[in-house]
Write an enzyme that holds these catalytic residues in place. Structure first.
Site, PDB file in Angstrom:
ATOM      1  CG  ASP A 187      -6.811  -0.007  -3.821  1.00  0.00           C
ATOM      2  OD1 ASP A 187      -7.521  -0.531  -2.979  1.00  0.00           O
ATOM      3  OD2 ASP A 187      -5.707   0.532  -3.589  1.00  0.00           O
ATOM      4  N   GLY A 226       0.762  -1.136   0.136  1.00  0.00           N
ATOM      5  CA  GLY A 226      -0.138   0.093  -0.033  1.00  0.00           C
ATOM      6  C   GLY A 226       1.016   1.200  -0.082  1.00  0.00           C
ATOM      7  CE  LYS A 262      -1.206  -0.814  -4.611  1.00  0.00           C
ATOM      8  NZ  LYS A 262      -0.691  -0.116  -3.491  1.00  0.00           N
TER       9      LYS A 262
HETATM   10  N1  LIG Z   1       7.859   9.153  -7.443  1.00  0.00           N
HETATM   11  C1  LIG Z   1       7.029   9.781  -6.774  1.00  0.00           C
HETATM   12  N2  LIG Z   1       7.346  11.043  -6.424  1.00  0.00           N
HETATM   13  C2  LIG Z   1       6.532  11.901  -5.655  1.00  0.00           C
HETATM   14  N3  LIG Z   1       5.280  11.534  -5.341  1.00  0.00           N
HETATM   15  C3  LIG Z   1       5.048  10.378  -5.553  1.00  0.00           C
HETATM   16  C4  LIG Z   1       5.876   9.446  -6.341  1.00  0.00           C
HETATM   17  N4  LIG Z   1       4.984   8.130  -6.609  1.00  0.00           N
HETATM   18  C5  LIG Z   1       3.878   8.474  -5.831  1.00  0.00           C
HETATM   19  N5  LIG Z   1       3.735   9.663  -5.233  1.00  0.00           N
HETATM   20  C6  LIG Z   1       2.692  10.369  -4.337  1.00  0.00           C
HETATM   21  O1  LIG Z   1       2.396   9.416  -3.544  1.00  0.00           O
HETATM   22  C7  LIG Z   1       0.950   9.047  -3.023  1.00  0.00           C
HETATM   23  C8  LIG Z   1       0.628   7.834  -3.185  1.00  0.00           C
HETATM   24  O2  LIG Z   1       0.818   7.344  -4.492  1.00  0.00           O
HETATM   25  P1  LIG Z   1      -0.337   6.068  -5.156  1.00  0.00           P
HETATM   26  O3  LIG Z   1      -1.709   6.518  -5.012  1.00  0.00           O
HETATM   27  O4  LIG Z   1       0.018   6.248  -6.605  1.00  0.00           O
HETATM   28  O5  LIG Z   1       0.081   5.156  -4.344  1.00  0.00           O
HETATM   29  P2  LIG Z   1      -0.674   3.476  -4.104  1.00  0.00           P
HETATM   30  O6  LIG Z   1       0.379   2.726  -4.059  1.00  0.00           O
HETATM   31  O7  LIG Z   1      -1.538   3.401  -5.304  1.00  0.00           O
HETATM   32  O8  LIG Z   1      -1.620   3.924  -2.879  1.00  0.00           O
HETATM   33  P3  LIG Z   1      -2.471   2.906  -2.255  1.00  0.00           P
HETATM   34  O9  LIG Z   1      -2.132   1.721  -1.818  1.00  0.00           O
HETATM   35  O10 LIG Z   1      -3.117   3.556  -1.146  1.00  0.00           O
HETATM   36  O11 LIG Z   1      -3.557   2.841  -3.504  1.00  0.00           O
HETATM   37  C9  LIG Z   1       0.412  10.030  -4.061  1.00  0.00           C
HETATM   38  O12 LIG Z   1       0.140  11.196  -3.248  1.00  0.00           O
HETATM   39  C10 LIG Z   1       1.392  10.248  -5.338  1.00  0.00           C
HETATM   40  O13 LIG Z   1       1.293  11.495  -5.822  1.00  0.00           O
END
Ligand SMILES: Nc1ncnc2c1ncn2[C@@H]1O[C@H](COP(=O)(O)OP(=O)(O)OP(=O)(O)O)[C@@H](O)[C@H]1O
Length: 390
Positions: A104, A76, A80
């Site tokens: 998700d 999480g 992703k």
């Molecule tokens: N390389 C990066 N640089 C800066 N911010 C990032 C980067 N990758 C992701 N983020 C930021 O981190 C946060 C979480 O990213 P994201 O929603 O893509 O993660 P996720 O793994 O899908 O989360 P979840 O498991 O909660 O669905 C978001 O605010 C996104 O903009």
């Protein structure tokens, strides 16, 4: 410093786009900034000193015209959704009509694209050259649907048709509910994915050649892979229960002298269809020619340990995995503060661990930098996509 200013400009432009509703950030701007920023931050020794490689071999991913499925998954909060959305934008920019789906339960596609994509229906993403549709599917709703299909139409209707309607609600629903809950969690995500496959395979969507899934965090994905257990624990139990009910009903009706024929349900009933759909999900997941699971992680020991376990499970289930994205790597800077330099050292150590890990060392390592702006909206996703998918 210059890079930071440029990134701030990206961030400001994206916010303006969101708040004002006008496209203040053209793709030409994005291209220019991508070139400048990637040149400034990541050229030369920069990330290459962290680990060898870093290219995703995107040419390979984009080349074939046949339909391909990409599932992005991992722990999480590692990024992703950002990686999945950026991949979908990149495919669409390369001429592939693309569908991006979130299974998700905590959807963030709408947040990531900075557009309203909610409602459980396919919605066009604005600001991309080729058709790009997005879907936030709610797994819980899918579970309800199965319950209704199998419960109301199958067990209940069958009993109704046998003149045993007074027991139907109680017996049919009660047992099915228990069984579905026993199989949960995991069934909700399977149901969501099978539903998506069902409609993307309809002729209306045949032109969509890339389907990208933003999957739920690791735990769900692992449960999703235990489909055979689900068959055994649920569908066959329900089928057995139906047989028992049919037999009991036969006895009941003969005792009370009813002549009504008790029909065995044919192979095309709802449960069999559901089973078929699930088998299809299982097969798509394991098809090396059409499917790839891309693991996303961050450079911490805890995340890498979980990633290693995830890969082990995927490998045992014969799910094709070739690429590993290590997201949020601190970029190189000439003027490091103590905090940054300690973190960077730790990240370098963790990248070393990946290379020594027997599960992970064979994967293509894609390095994705930590940006100083949140990734929201199509221009920002294009920007991120150009850094990762190359
Ligand atoms: N390389 C990066 N640089 C800066 N911010 C990032 C980067 N990758 C992701 N983020 C930021 O981190 C946060 C979480 O990213 P994201 O929603 O893509 O993660 P996720 O793994 O899908 O989360 P979840 O498991 O909660 O669905 C978001 O605010 C996104 O903009």
């Amino acid at each position: 410093m210059a890079a930071s200013l440029l990134l701030n400009r990206v961030s400001r432009s994206v916010s303006l786009h969101r708040v004002g509703g006008a496209l203040s950030f053209s793709s030409l701007d994005a291209q220019f900034l991508v070139g400048r920023i990637s040149g400034t931050l990541f050229r030369g020794r920069s990330l290459a000193t962290l680990a060898e490689g870093g290219a995703s071999c995107f040419d390979e991913m984009v080349s074939a015209n046949q339909r391909k499925y990409y599932l992005l998954g991992g722990k999480g909060g590692v990024g992703k959704t950002s990686c999945a959305a950026s991949l979908a934008v990149k495919f669409a920019s390369h001429g592939h009509p693309t569908i991006v789906v979130s299974t998700d339960p905590a959807h963030s596609l709408s947040d990531s694209f900075s557009q309203d994509l909610s409602g459980g229906v396919l919605k066009p993403v604005q600001g991309v050259d080729s058709p790009l549709l997005a879907l936030e599917i709610t797994p819980e709703r899918m579970k309800e649907e199965i319950k209704n299909q199998a419960g109301d139409k199958s067990v209940k209707n069958m009993m109704d048709s046998m003149g045993l309607g007074m027991f139907a609600g109680e017996l049919g629903d009660l047992n099915l509910e228990d069984m579905l809950n026993a199989a949960s969690p995991g069934i909700d995500e399977i149901a969501a994915i099978s539903k998506v496959l069902q409609f993307v395979e309809s002729p209306e969507y045949s032109k969509f050649t890339r389907i990208v899934f933003d999957t739920a965090p690791t735990g769900h994905t692992l449960r999703l892979l235990s489909l055979p257990d689900f068959y055994d624990s649920s569908i066959s139990k329900i089928t057995k229960l139906k047989k028992k009910i049919t037999a009991a009903a036969s006895a009941f009706t003969s005792v009370f002298g009813k002549k009504k024929e008790i029909q065995e349900q044919g192979p095309s009933n709802e449960l069999d269809q559901l089973k078929e759909r699930m088998e299809k999900v299982r097969n798509v997941f394991r098809d090396v020619d059409t499917t790839e699971f891309v693991i996303v992680t961050i450079p911490t020991v805890m995340a890498i340990n979980e990633t290693s376990r995830l890969h082990e499970s995927l490998r045992k289930e014969n799910v094709p995995v070739h690429r590993l994205i290590v997201n949020q790597l601190l970029p190189h800077s000439e003027s490091d503060c103590k905090f940054c330099s300690v973190r960077r050292k730790e990240q370098t150590r963790v990248l070393g661990l990946i290379q020594k890990d027997t599960e992970l060392s064979g994967l293509k390592l894609i390095q994705s930098p930590l940006l100083d702006a949140e990734i929201r909206g199509v221009p920002a996703l294009k920007f991120m996509g150009d850094l990762i998918w190359k």
